[in-house]
Design an enzyme around this catalytic site. Sequence first.
Site, short mmCIF file in Angstrom:
data_model
loop_
_atom_site.label_atom_id
_atom_site.label_comp_id
_atom_site.label_asym_id
_atom_site.label_seq_id
_atom_site.Cartn_x
_atom_site.Cartn_y
_atom_site.Cartn_z
N ARG A 1 -1.33 113.05 55.30
CA ARG A 1 -0.74 112.25 54.31
C ARG A 1 -1.17 113.00 52.91
O ARG A 1 -0.56 112.62 51.91
CB ARG A 1 -1.33 110.71 54.38
N LYS B 1 2.08 103.01 54.64
CA LYS B 1 1.33 103.54 53.99
C LYS B 1 1.82 104.53 53.07
O LYS B 1 1.39 105.17 52.15
CB LYS B 1 -0.09 103.99 54.80
N GLY B 2 3.05 105.13 53.46
CA GLY B 2 3.72 106.53 53.00
C GLY B 2 3.87 106.56 51.61
O GLY B 2 3.98 107.45 51.10
N GLU C 1 9.73 103.66 48.22
CA GLU C 1 9.83 104.24 49.41
C GLU C 1 9.49 105.58 49.66
O GLU C 1 9.70 106.43 48.57
CB GLU C 1 11.22 103.97 50.06
N ASP C 2 8.88 105.99 50.58
CA ASP C 2 8.40 107.51 50.68
C ASP C 2 9.67 108.07 51.44
O ASP C 2 10.21 109.14 50.73
CB ASP C 2 7.36 107.73 51.77
N PHE D 1 11.25 116.65 61.00
CA PHE D 1 10.25 115.82 60.58
C PHE D 1 9.33 116.43 59.64
O PHE D 1 8.92 117.62 59.87
CB PHE D 1 9.42 115.52 62.04
N VAL D 2 8.91 115.76 58.58
CA VAL D 2 8.32 116.32 57.76
C VAL D 2 6.84 115.50 57.39
O VAL D 2 6.81 114.33 57.79
CB VAL D 2 8.96 116.53 56.02
N ASP E 1 14.78 107.42 56.64
CA ASP E 1 15.53 108.14 57.69
C ASP E 1 16.57 107.56 58.38
O ASP E 1 17.77 107.64 57.92
CB ASP E 1 14.27 108.34 58.71
#
Length: 184
Positions: A169, A46-47, A103-104, A156-157, A107
């Site tokens: 979100r 969903k990102g 893509e968001d 972590f963001v 990582d």
Amino acid sequence: MGSAQPNDIDHILLSEEEIAAKLDELAAKIDADYADKDLLLVGVLKGAVMVMADLSRKLQHTKVAMDWMAVSSYGSGTKSSGVVRILKDLDADLSGRHVLIVEDIIDSGLTLSWLMSNLRSRGCASLEVAAMLRKPEAAKVKVDVKYIGFDIPNEFVVGYGLDYDERYRSLPYVGTLAPHVYEN
Ligand code: IMP
Ligand code: MG
């Protein structure tokens, strides 16, 4: 401030304005590269919803279609499981299409490298990636990302599509999550 408690966010890494300016740059490159071509944007749920919505609206010379895929690589926590599963597949047939994965964040890069070989096997004419954010770990996996927004530190963001346990979100910016939120 969207759905966040103000003290849940440790600091803002990328403001709404910085994100918009970067998307202008990426859109200009994409427009130049695909001018007058038909492009299928594949958003990873969903990102990538926010990036998809904003980036696609900035494309002026590219004929765009959108499709969505949902894969799982993370549980509800902050660590990669390394396991990728298709939760929702594409509706579109990719054969002969120019495809751009949206893509968001990259990582570990595991999700993306898996996704790229999966989509490539469906016979697209071309396959590239646009990602808003990239963390240093991603450098260890060989994935060729043509359009990259920001390289960010290994923290972590949340925000701008990115969640922690499905929250945050809707924040218009990208911020680091205060440790007390996930230490609970
Ligand atoms: P990768 O397979 O490790 O590259 O992870 C990719 C996915 O993990 C992203 O599409 C996100 O959904 C999630 N993810 C990775 N880092 C973060 C983060 O800092 N905040 C929120 N989600 C993240
Ligand atoms: Mg996620």
